[in-house]
Design an enzyme around this catalytic site. Structure first.
Site, short mmCIF file in Angstrom:
data_model
loop_
_atom_site.label_atom_id
_atom_site.label_comp_id
_atom_site.label_asym_id
_atom_site.label_seq_id
_atom_site.Cartn_x
_atom_site.Cartn_y
_atom_site.Cartn_z
N SER A 151 0.82 -1.20 0.00
CA SER A 151 0.00 0.00 0.00
C SER A 151 0.86 1.26 0.00
CB SER A 151 -0.96 -0.04 1.19
OG SER A 151 -1.95 0.95 1.08
N ASP A 205 -9.78 -4.49 -4.76
CA ASP A 205 -9.25 -3.50 -3.81
C ASP A 205 -10.13 -2.25 -3.83
OD1 ASP A 205 -7.72 -1.69 -2.31
OD2 ASP A 205 -5.84 -2.56 -3.02
N HIS A 237 -7.93 -5.18 -0.30
CA HIS A 237 -6.73 -4.42 0.09
C HIS A 237 -5.97 -5.18 1.17
CE1 HIS A 237 -4.27 -0.87 -0.12
NE2 HIS A 237 -4.32 -0.73 1.20
#
EC number: 3.1.1.-
Length: 262
Positions: A151, A205, A237
């Site tokens: 991320s 996601d 995610h």
């Protein structure tokens, strides 16, 4: 990236502090840990490969350390892992709440056209480069240095690899995005462009949209960077075991190639 605005980062920091307390208590109660620590330092001094792992927003380095236990192939016996924690910073997408963050993020969810904060990003990149420089100065060959991140850590991985003046072993981005504008590609050196990139992204996601990750492939190709893009259906995610298994094989291939050429 942890999207809960206030509670999760505080909980994570509390857990990290408690973990430290238990560690030191155990250290002083059990003398065998002294020899264990010495052995760990000896392994670090003999390390042939260095892997830097960068966590996501609101997370911590210690919380990600179990990842290294999944890499059991012999190629990883002489590998030094480092899981640093991001400093506490106010984050715009979370209404200015202070939490572990490598750089500022203006909005969530992230799309291919989301605004970027290059100023705070470049400060974080300098810190990553300082870590890499230290390992290379200690004897690690640049081609045996790898940066991986999830991320926000994945976005920082990408920037750190492409703005580093040397070719390193590789960079692995999980659920990341391009955190800079196209004008910054003028700062990519020819050596930096030779560093291979692995990009993994979940199609489902909802935090860093798949379109944000997917946009990286043509962007990097146009910049002259080699990128292998892997999409994972049904994945949101997070990082899956399947992604980590592929990362292991991807790293092994490059480690073996480096070993045969040295």
């Amino acid at each position: 990236m942890r999207t809960s605005r206030l509670k999760k980062p505080i909980v994570l920091l509390t857990i990290a502090l408690l973990s430290s307390v238990f560690f030191f208590a155990f250290f002083f109660l059990n003398k065998s840990d002294v020899s264990s620590t010495s052995a760990s330092r000896n392994r670090d001094s003999m390390a042939r490969t260095f892997i830097l792992w960068l966590h996501g927003l609101g997370d911590s380095g210690p919380a990600n350390e179990p990842i290294k236990t999944l890499f059991r192939s012999q190629e990883f016996r002489n590998t030094k892992w480092l899981f640093p924690s991001a400093p506490p910073n106010p984050v715009s997408c979370n209404y200015g709440a202070v939490m572990p963050s490598w750089f500022d993020i203006p909005e969530l969810p992230l799309t291919a056209g989301s605004p970027k904060d290059e100023s705070s990003l470049l400060k974080a990149v300098k810190n990553v480069h300082a870590i890499i420089d230290k390992e290379i100065a200690g004897g690690i060959n640049p081609e045996n240095v790898y940066i991986c991140g999830f991320s926000q850590g994945g976005a920082l991985t990408l920037a750190s690899v492409l703005l580093y003046p040397k070719t390193i072993g590789g960079g692995a981005v999980f659920s990341g995005w391009i955190p800079f504008n196209s004008s910054i590609t003028n700062q990519f050196t020819e050596d930096a462009k030779k560093t291979p990139i692995l990009w993994s992204h979940g199609i489902d996601d909802k935090t860093v949209l798949f379109e944000a990750g997917q946009a990286a492939l043509p962007f990097l190709q146009q910049a002259g960077v080699t990128c292998e893009f892997k999409a994972y259906p049904g994945l949101g995610h997070s990082i899956s075991n399947e992604e980590l298994q592929y990362l292991e094989s991807w790293l092994k291939q490059r480690m073996q190639s480096s070993s045969s050429s040295s």
